[in-house]
Write an enzyme that holds these catalytic residues in place. Structure first.
Site, PDB file in Angstrom:
ATOM      1  CG  ASP A  30      75.882  32.494  27.335  1.00  0.00           C
ATOM      2  OD1 ASP A  30      75.879  32.075  26.163  1.00  0.00           O
ATOM      3  OD2 ASP A  30      75.389  33.578  27.679  1.00  0.00           O
ATOM      4  CD  GLU A 150      66.788  44.034  35.667  1.00  0.00           C
ATOM      5  OE1 GLU A 150      66.733  43.140  36.520  1.00  0.00           O
ATOM      6  OE2 GLU A 150      66.866  45.238  35.963  1.00  0.00           O
ATOM      7  CG  LEU A 152      69.318  46.007  33.362  1.00  0.00           C
ATOM      8  CD1 LEU A 152      69.998  46.399  32.063  1.00  0.00           C
ATOM      9  CD2 LEU A 152      70.159  45.016  34.100  1.00  0.00           C
ATOM     10  CG  ASN A 227      60.803  48.758  27.669  1.00  0.00           C
ATOM     11  OD1 ASN A 227      61.149  49.425  28.642  1.00  0.00           O
ATOM     12  ND2 ASN A 227      61.511  47.732  27.229  1.00  0.00           N
ATOM     13  N   GLY A 272      65.849  64.135  19.969  1.00  0.00           N
ATOM     14  CA  GLY A 272      67.109  63.660  19.397  1.00  0.00           C
ATOM     15  C   GLY A 272      66.882  63.005  18.054  1.00  0.00           C
ATOM     16  CB  CYS A 279      64.920  47.211  25.172  1.00  0.00           C
ATOM     17  SG  CYS A 279      65.999  46.091  26.054  1.00  0.00           S
ATOM     18  NE  ARG A 346      72.058  44.065  21.731  1.00  0.00           N
ATOM     19  CZ  ARG A 346      71.740  43.251  22.755  1.00  0.00           C
ATOM     20  NH1 ARG A 346      71.252  42.049  22.516  1.00  0.00           N
ATOM     21  NH2 ARG A 346      71.905  43.639  23.999  1.00  0.00           N
TER      22      ARG A 346
HETATM   23  N1  LIG Z   1      69.715  44.835  27.270  1.00  0.00           N
HETATM   24  C1  LIG Z   1      68.876  45.514  28.042  1.00  0.00           C
HETATM   25  O1  LIG Z   1      69.073  46.679  28.336  1.00  0.00           O
HETATM   26  C2  LIG Z   1      67.658  44.831  28.597  1.00  0.00           C
HETATM   27  C3  LIG Z   1      66.952  45.449  29.642  1.00  0.00           C
HETATM   28  C4  LIG Z   1      65.838  44.803  30.171  1.00  0.00           C
HETATM   29  C5  LIG Z   1      65.427  43.593  29.629  1.00  0.00           C
HETATM   30  N2  LIG Z   1      66.119  43.032  28.586  1.00  0.00           N
HETATM   31  C6  LIG Z   1      65.672  41.741  28.066  1.00  0.00           C
HETATM   32  O2  LIG Z   1      66.512  40.720  28.616  1.00  0.00           O
HETATM   33  C7  LIG Z   1      66.689  39.662  27.662  1.00  0.00           C
HETATM   34  C8  LIG Z   1      68.174  39.461  27.396  1.00  0.00           C
HETATM   35  O3  LIG Z   1      68.692  40.638  26.815  1.00  0.00           O
HETATM   36  P1  LIG Z   1      70.257  40.906  26.675  1.00  0.00           P
HETATM   37  O4  LIG Z   1      70.406  42.276  26.146  1.00  0.00           O
HETATM   38  O5  LIG Z   1      70.922  40.512  27.924  1.00  0.00           O
HETATM   39  O6  LIG Z   1      70.603  39.837  25.528  1.00  0.00           O
HETATM   40  P2  LIG Z   1      72.056  39.345  25.046  1.00  0.00           P
HETATM   41  O7  LIG Z   1      71.885  38.998  23.622  1.00  0.00           O
HETATM   42  O8  LIG Z   1      73.085  40.362  25.442  1.00  0.00           O
HETATM   43  O9  LIG Z   1      72.337  38.041  25.902  1.00  0.00           O
HETATM   44  C9  LIG Z   1      71.649  36.845  25.757  1.00  0.00           C
HETATM   45  C10 LIG Z   1      72.592  35.719  26.159  1.00  0.00           C
HETATM   46  O10 LIG Z   1      71.842  34.498  26.205  1.00  0.00           O
HETATM   47  C11 LIG Z   1      72.684  33.461  25.730  1.00  0.00           C
HETATM   48  N3  LIG Z   1      71.871  32.298  25.353  1.00  0.00           N
HETATM   49  C12 LIG Z   1      71.082  32.134  24.270  1.00  0.00           C
HETATM   50  N4  LIG Z   1      70.503  30.915  24.293  1.00  0.00           N
HETATM   51  C13 LIG Z   1      70.913  30.311  25.421  1.00  0.00           C
HETATM   52  C14 LIG Z   1      70.653  29.046  26.016  1.00  0.00           C
HETATM   53  N5  LIG Z   1      69.851  28.159  25.445  1.00  0.00           N
HETATM   54  N6  LIG Z   1      71.259  28.748  27.172  1.00  0.00           N
HETATM   55  C15 LIG Z   1      72.088  29.645  27.756  1.00  0.00           C
HETATM   56  N7  LIG Z   1      72.371  30.856  27.243  1.00  0.00           N
HETATM   57  C16 LIG Z   1      71.778  31.189  26.099  1.00  0.00           C
HETATM   58  C17 LIG Z   1      73.448  34.105  24.602  1.00  0.00           C
HETATM   59  O11 LIG Z   1      74.612  33.392  24.259  1.00  0.00           O
HETATM   60  C18 LIG Z   1      73.735  35.498  25.195  1.00  0.00           C
HETATM   61  O12 LIG Z   1      74.964  35.503  25.899  1.00  0.00           O
HETATM   62  C19 LIG Z   1      65.887  40.084  26.430  1.00  0.00           C
HETATM   63  O13 LIG Z   1      64.605  39.525  26.521  1.00  0.00           O
HETATM   64  C20 LIG Z   1      65.797  41.596  26.574  1.00  0.00           C
HETATM   65  O14 LIG Z   1      64.666  42.120  25.931  1.00  0.00           O
HETATM   66  C21 LIG Z   1      67.244  43.614  28.082  1.00  0.00           C
END
Ligand SMILES: NC(=O)c1ccc[n+]([C@@H]2O[C@H](COP(=O)([O-])OP(=O)(O)OC[C@H]3O[C@@H](n4cnc5c(N)ncnc54)[C@H](O)[C@@H]3O)[C@@H](O)[C@H]2O)c1
Length: 471
Positions: A30, A150, A152, A227, A272, A279, A346
């Protein structure tokens, strides 16, 4: 296998911890130094069931944290990109984080690597990631780019990852597909599920899960289309709920009748205050933008989004109808997270509603079992953050239920009644039965069902066929 996971947010951290639990050696990368320090120091930065156990089990052993992306790439056979893809002002996905990771990866390729998109990205992103890596001088046969979307859900992220309905692997070469098959083999061959220390299987899970291999483009589309379909189901039932309210029907009964059709199914048919989270809102806009760019106007998605926005406004009107004027009213609010089981706020419809209520001059006492800290950063004026549902209700003109936390469905109603100034509950998640609430002395409003009051309940009881017979 040795894996790098780039981005340690909701997806990356869960994926990294679960890959370690499957037996892989994982480096989580990260750029957020604070997050890395917290993770290294044993903290768990997000609220997810089983995540603390997994981190405890693997931290410093099979799961390590680093800010050195290039070293992680050099040490790994596959690199999962799990960074954020937030929306731009125009509603497209902002892929600049993905691009920056792709650029860094290219300089560290030292043998065949599979670069895997785990983030949700528009179709063609895998082509772009490939181009960017080639542009930065990596040899063409030294890597493949795959899409492994993903699915989840926050709140049940760990069990969703380990007990998925399916695993989708979008790979354009057999060599690349083989690497991903190997990574997921403990799940697809069932060996993980036979382990005594496996994370327990949730009720509905079918094991082992199928692994579906598609082209990279199809996999990218599968995620957006999934989605969009789920959001459509939510907006559909919310629209049906509005009709139920207008004609005096009960949306719960309608849901039961619809959901038992095996072609439809009961899940995601919960009326709801609308969907939210990081997402659905962004992915729908991104999918609409992708469709438009490809020459197709996906108007159905416009309507799904419109119904969702409208749902919050309808709820606000419900609060006004219940309380007449809002200025100066004190409201207890249960729930700030965008859904139960997570601390993520969010695009939370609960937070948006609280903001609207504050604008109307209400005072809010809010309680959320996990999201209070995060909500504090965005909700400032006139919000008192309290430590229990009963404190939120204390002296309030009405209680609003905005998130479907399990504990909100099991409140001591007698105590709640005593705490409230007026026994009015406006339930945006249909956690209670209207008759039961009225019988406890509440005036109860919910979604897609008629309001219930102690008076209507008494009248209903008097005219119910059973009581008429008795009399
Ligand atoms: N949150 C969910 O439920 C979910 C489910 C399925 C898919 N997704 C997808 O997964 C992706 C990530 O979502 P999230 O909720 O985990 O996001 P998040 O914002 O919680 O996490 C993203 C992370 O990436 C890090 N980051 C950013 N730029 C970086 C870089 N250059 N190098 C290393 N780390 C870096 C950030 O610091 C952060 O910790 C998105 O595309 C989202 O749409 C999310």
């Amino acid at each position: 296998m040795r894996l790098a996971v780039v981005g340690s947010g909701y997806v990356g951290l869960v994926a990294g911890a679960c890959f370690a639990d499957l037996g892989h050696e994982v480096i989580l990368v990260d750029v957020d130094e604070q997050k890395l320090a917290a993770l290294q120091g044993g903290q768990v930065p997000i609220h997810e069931n089983f995540l603390p156990e997994l981190l405890q089990r693997h931290r410093g052993k099979r799961l390590n944290f680093s800010d050195d992306l290039q070293a992680a790439v050099r040490a790994s056979a596959a690199v999962f990109i799990a960074v954020g893809t937030p929306p731009t002002e125009q509603g497209e996905a902002d892929l600049s984080y993905v691009e920056s990771v792709a650029r860094s990866i290219s300089g560290a390729i030292n043998g065949y690597k599979v670069i895997v998109e785990k983030s949700t990205v528009p179709v063609y992103t895998s082509d772009w990631v490939r181009k960017i890596i080639l542009r930065n001088a990596a040899p063409p046969d030294s890597f493949d780019v795959a899409s492994n979307p993903e699915f989840l859900r926050e709140g049940t992220a760990v069990t969703d990852f380990l007990y998925p309905d399916r695993i989708v692997v979008g790979a354009d070469s057999e060599r690349c597909a083989a690497v991903l098959r190997q990574i997921y083999a403990p799940l697809t061959d069932g060996s993980y599920y036979r382990r005594a220390d496996a994370i327990p299987r949730p009720d509905r899970a079918q094991v082992p899960p199928p692994l579906i291999v598609t082209s990279a483009k199809s996999a990218e589309l599968i995620k957006h289309a999934s989605n969009a379909f789920l959001a459509m189901k939510i907006s559909f039932i919310n629209a049906v709920a509005s009709i139920c309210e207008a004609v005096g029907a009960n949306v719960q009964q309608v849901c039961q009748g619809i959901g038992t059709d095996s072609r439809i199914g009961p899940r995601f048919l919960s009326p709801g205050i609308g969907y939210g989270g990081s997402c659905f809102p962004k992915d729908l806009m991104a999918f609409r933008a992708v469709a438009r760019e490809s020459g197709y106007e996906f108007r159905l998605l416009d309507e799904v989004i419109r119904i969702n926005e409208d749902q919050r406004q309808r709820f606000l009107r419900k609060v006004r109808n219940a309380l007449w004027t809002l200025r100066g009213k004190r409201l207890g609010v249960l729930g700030l997270a965008f859904k139960g089981g997570t601390d993520d706020i969010r695009e939370s419809p609960a937070v948006r509603l609280v903001q609207s209520l504050l604008q109307e001059g209400c005072q809010v006492a809010a309680y959320d079992p996990a999201a209070g800290e995060r909500a504090r950063e965005v909700l400032t004026s006139n919000v008192e953050f309290v430590g229990s549902a009963y404190e939120a209700a204390r002296g309030a003109d009405a209680l609003l239920i905005l998130t479907e936390w399990e504990e909100f469905a099991a409140l001591d109603l007698g105590r709640l009644h005593r705490e409230l100034k007026y026994p009015i509950v406006i339930d945006g998640r249909n956690l209670y039965h209207p008759d039961a609430m009225a019988a406890q002395g509440f005036t109860y409003y919910s979604v897609g069902r008629q309001p219930a009051t102690p008076e209507t309940q008494a009248a209903d009881a008097a005219t119910s066929p059973r009581n008429l017979k008795k009399s």
